[in-house]
Write an enzyme that holds these catalytic residues in place. Structure first.
Site, mmCIF file in Angstrom:
data_model
loop_
_atom_site.group_PDB
_atom_site.id
_atom_site.type_symbol
_atom_site.label_atom_id
_atom_site.label_comp_id
_atom_site.label_asym_id
_atom_site.label_seq_id
_atom_site.Cartn_x
_atom_site.Cartn_y
_atom_site.Cartn_z
ATOM 1 C CG ASN A 89 -1.875 -1.168 1.226
ATOM 2 O OD1 ASN A 89 -2.104 -1.758 0.171
ATOM 3 N ND2 ASN A 89 -2.405 -1.537 2.382
ATOM 4 C CG HIS A 106 4.052 -1.965 -4.640
ATOM 5 N ND1 HIS A 106 2.893 -2.702 -4.728
ATOM 6 C CD2 HIS A 106 5.046 -2.808 -5.007
ATOM 7 C CE1 HIS A 106 3.183 -3.924 -5.137
ATOM 8 N NE2 HIS A 106 4.480 -4.025 -5.306
ATOM 9 C CB CYS A 133 13.884 18.691 -8.992
ATOM 10 S SG CYS A 133 15.093 17.968 -7.880
ATOM 11 C CG ASN A 198 -8.298 -11.527 1.385
ATOM 12 O OD1 ASN A 198 -7.540 -10.561 1.297
ATOM 13 N ND2 ASN A 198 -9.272 -11.755 0.504
ATOM 14 C CB ALA A 216 -8.689 -6.418 7.467
HETATM 15 C C1 BV8 Z 1 8.649 -5.740 -11.296
HETATM 16 C C2 BV8 Z 1 1.398 1.287 -7.749
HETATM 17 C C3 BV8 Z 1 10.655 -6.167 -12.433
HETATM 18 C C4 BV8 Z 1 1.114 2.014 -6.519
HETATM 19 C C5 BV8 Z 1 1.344 -1.069 -8.054
HETATM 20 C C6 BV8 Z 1 5.881 -12.331 -13.061
HETATM 21 C C7 BV8 Z 1 4.734 -12.873 -13.618
HETATM 22 C C8 BV8 Z 1 3.752 -12.045 -14.177
HETATM 23 C C9 BV8 Z 1 3.920 -10.647 -14.197
HETATM 24 C C10 BV8 Z 1 5.056 -10.114 -13.637
HETATM 25 C C11 BV8 Z 1 6.030 -10.948 -13.072
HETATM 26 N N1 BV8 Z 1 7.038 -10.153 -12.628
HETATM 27 C C12 BV8 Z 1 6.726 -8.847 -12.886
HETATM 28 C C13 BV8 Z 1 5.512 -8.799 -13.504
HETATM 29 C C14 BV8 Z 1 4.834 -7.586 -13.957
HETATM 30 C C15 BV8 Z 1 4.051 -6.916 -12.826
HETATM 31 C C16 BV8 Z 1 2.922 -7.796 -12.379
HETATM 32 O O1 BV8 Z 1 3.005 -8.410 -11.339
HETATM 33 N N2 BV8 Z 1 1.852 -7.790 -13.136
HETATM 34 C C17 BV8 Z 1 0.688 -8.566 -12.728
HETATM 35 C C18 BV8 Z 1 -0.520 -7.630 -12.630
HETATM 36 C C19 BV8 Z 1 0.465 -9.682 -13.731
HETATM 37 N N3 BV8 Z 1 4.892 -6.560 -11.715
HETATM 38 C C20 BV8 Z 1 5.641 -5.458 -11.773
HETATM 39 O O2 BV8 Z 1 5.704 -4.755 -12.764
HETATM 40 C C21 BV8 Z 1 6.458 -5.082 -10.528
HETATM 41 N N4 BV8 Z 1 7.784 -4.789 -10.981
HETATM 42 O O3 BV8 Z 1 8.437 -6.903 -11.135
HETATM 43 O O4 BV8 Z 1 9.777 -5.233 -11.851
HETATM 44 C C22 BV8 Z 1 11.956 -5.512 -12.591
HETATM 45 C C23 BV8 Z 1 13.085 -6.266 -12.457
HETATM 46 C C24 BV8 Z 1 14.301 -5.678 -12.618
HETATM 47 C C25 BV8 Z 1 14.374 -4.317 -12.890
HETATM 48 C C26 BV8 Z 1 13.229 -3.548 -13.025
HETATM 49 C C27 BV8 Z 1 12.002 -4.148 -12.874
HETATM 50 C C28 BV8 Z 1 5.941 -3.810 -9.861
HETATM 51 C C29 BV8 Z 1 4.636 -4.075 -9.171
HETATM 52 C C30 BV8 Z 1 4.160 -2.797 -8.449
HETATM 53 C C31 BV8 Z 1 3.162 -2.104 -9.310
HETATM 54 N N5 BV8 Z 1 2.528 -0.999 -8.577
HETATM 55 N N6 BV8 Z 1 0.742 0.009 -7.651
HETATM 56 C C32 BV8 Z 1 -0.326 2.349 -6.456
HETATM 57 O O5 BV8 Z 1 -0.829 3.018 -7.379
HETATM 58 O O6 BV8 Z 1 -0.923 1.946 -5.463
HETATM 59 S S1 BV8 Z 1 0.571 -2.544 -7.885
HETATM 60 C C33 BV8 Z 1 -0.910 -2.384 -7.058
HETATM 61 O O7 BV8 Z 1 -1.344 -3.718 -6.831
HETATM 62 C C34 BV8 Z 1 -0.829 -1.764 -5.677
HETATM 63 O O8 BV8 Z 1 0.483 -1.504 -5.260
HETATM 64 C C35 BV8 Z 1 -1.436 -2.839 -4.798
HETATM 65 O O9 BV8 Z 1 -1.002 -2.785 -3.526
HETATM 66 C C36 BV8 Z 1 -0.975 -4.021 -5.521
HETATM 67 C C37 BV8 Z 1 -1.558 -5.331 -5.152
HETATM 68 O O10 BV8 Z 1 -2.969 -5.209 -5.116
HETATM 69 P P1 BV8 Z 1 -3.669 -5.616 -3.734
HETATM 70 O O11 BV8 Z 1 -3.096 -4.759 -2.669
HETATM 71 O O12 BV8 Z 1 -3.606 -7.091 -3.562
HETATM 72 O O13 BV8 Z 1 -5.136 -5.100 -3.985
HETATM 73 P P2 BV8 Z 1 -6.329 -5.898 -4.708
HETATM 74 O O14 BV8 Z 1 -7.435 -4.915 -4.930
HETATM 75 O O15 BV8 Z 1 -5.789 -6.678 -5.867
HETATM 76 O O16 BV8 Z 1 -6.793 -6.967 -3.601
HETATM 77 C C38 BV8 Z 1 -7.401 -6.530 -2.404
HETATM 78 C C39 BV8 Z 1 -7.664 -7.771 -1.562
HETATM 79 O O17 BV8 Z 1 -8.256 -7.345 -0.330
HETATM 80 C C40 BV8 Z 1 -8.648 -8.749 -2.212
HETATM 81 O O18 BV8 Z 1 -8.169 -10.054 -2.040
HETATM 82 C C41 BV8 Z 1 -9.950 -8.532 -1.424
HETATM 83 O O19 BV8 Z 1 -10.678 -9.746 -1.308
HETATM 84 C C42 BV8 Z 1 -9.419 -8.134 -0.077
HETATM 85 N N7 BV8 Z 1 -10.311 -7.290 0.738
HETATM 86 C C43 BV8 Z 1 -11.162 -6.335 0.308
HETATM 87 N N8 BV8 Z 1 -11.767 -5.774 1.386
HETATM 88 C C44 BV8 Z 1 -11.277 -6.381 2.489
HETATM 89 C C45 BV8 Z 1 -10.342 -7.358 2.076
HETATM 90 N N9 BV8 Z 1 -9.692 -8.144 2.955
HETATM 91 C C46 BV8 Z 1 -9.958 -7.951 4.265
HETATM 92 N N10 BV8 Z 1 -10.825 -7.045 4.740
HETATM 93 C C47 BV8 Z 1 -11.506 -6.246 3.884
HETATM 94 N N11 BV8 Z 1 -12.378 -5.359 4.383
#
Ligand code: BV8
Length: 230
Positions: A89, A106, A133, A198, A216
């Site tokens: 987050n 992140h 900057c 979760n 949560a």
């Molecule tokens: C990198 C920006 C390499 C900040 C974010 C391998 C395989 C496939 C793809 C990749 C891989 N390696 C890299 C990738 C690409 C990519 C990726 O993972 N793509 C995915 C989508 C397929 N990853 C990247 O690009 C990462 N970088 O690997 O770099 C590299 C290597 C060398 C040199 C250079 C680079 C970078 C990833 C970061 C991206 N930035 N956000 C912002 O704007 O916030 S990601 C974004 O998703 C947020 O950061 C967020 O935190 C993150 C994860 O999401 P979640 O937090 O899980 O949120 P979500 O809504 O999905 O889920 C919420 C959950 O809460 C649910 O389960 C829900 O049921 C639950 N919930 C809801 N309410 C409640 C609850 N639980 C409890 N109580 C409740 N009340």
């Protein structure tokens, strides 16, 4: 000393009123990831990206930590537990609840940096394309946020902690974003117990030995109370 690594995602802040990403009306339903959470999107339209983060920064400032944030801060203070909190987050609700040992892998809404010289400073409430900057005066300021395709922060420290952990707990994350999505398997391979907290089982439930489900704000304090009673 019981070494616990906790990974949080947007779900831990949902009851504080902050939007998650992958719910039906979530952030990725309102905006295309490639437009607002990639370096290419920022180069294409920096004003759109800065407005996206200005709105989230305002939402974050108006939000309050909930019982889950507070319980995690209490766990960190408890003797006998060595807690590292890794959060995906970008809000500061963990810190505002009192957590100190926090890694924002992140990035953080309240930090800004220069695209040109890399200098970092506390982000103003509203960032704009005309900001300069604080060090090199370039008009190249951006939120200090890790976008898709960019390297998450402090990965070496996280990897080292995963190897030493007795317990890895993922809270409020859908486990869809790498490399965070691989942490549970890494910890388990190094002998840690693994627990998913979760609102409902996630698609990566199979990576965890145990799981507890519910909001949560209820499930996390109940789990922390149990750990503190041991
Ligand atoms: C990198 C920006 C390499 C900040 C974010 C391998 C395989 C496939 C793809 C990749 C891989 N390696 C890299 C990738 C690409 C990519 C990726 O993972 N793509 C995915 C989508 C397929 N990853 C990247 O690009 C990462 N970088 O690997 O770099 C590299 C290597 C060398 C040199 C250079 C680079 C970078 C990833 C970061 C991206 N930035 N956000 C912002 O704007 O916030 S990601 C974004 O998703 C947020 O950061 C967020 O935190 C993150 C994860 O999401 P979640 O937090 O899980 O949120 P979500 O809504 O999905 O889920 C919420 C959950 O809460 C649910 O389960 C829900 O049921 C639950 N919930 C809801 N309410 C409640 C609850 N639980 C409890 N109580 C409740 N009340």
């Amino acid at each position: 000393m019981n070494k616990i690594i906790i990974l949080t995602g947007a779900g831990v802040s949902a009851e504080s009123g902050l939007e998650t990403f992958r719910s039906e009306d979530g952030l990725w339903a309102q905006h295309r990831i490639e437009d607002v959470a990639t370096p290419e999107g920022f180069m294409r339209d920096p004003d759109l990206v800065l407005r996206f983060y200005n709105r989230r920064r305002a939402d974050c400032a108006a939000a309050r930590p909930n019982a889950a944030h507070q319980a995690l801060a209490a766990l960190e203070q408890a003797p006998g537990h060595d807690v590292l909190l890794v959060t995906q987050n970008v809000d500061d609700l963990h810190e505002r609840a009192g957590s100190q040992n926090v890694i924002h892998m992140h990035g953080a809404l309240n930090l800004a940096k220069c695209h040109d010289c890399g200098h970092g400073w506390p982000a103003p409430e509203r960032m704009s394309v005309s900001d300069r900057c604080a060090r090199c005066q370039a008009r190249a300021t951006r939120p200090d946020i890790v976008w898709f395709g960019e390297m998450p922060s402090q990965m070496a420290r996280i990897e080292a902690a995963l190897q030493q952990a007795d317990l890895f707990v993922a809270i409020g994350t859908s486990g869809q974003v790498w490399p965070a999505a691989g942490f549970a398997q890494q910890a388990r391979m190094c002998g840690a117990a693994t627990l998913e907290l979760n609102i409902e089982p996630t698609a990566v439930r199979g990576d965890f030995r145990d799981g507890r489900y519910g909001p949560a704000g209820e499930v996390v304090p109940a789990w922390v109370e149990e750990v503190l009673r041991r």
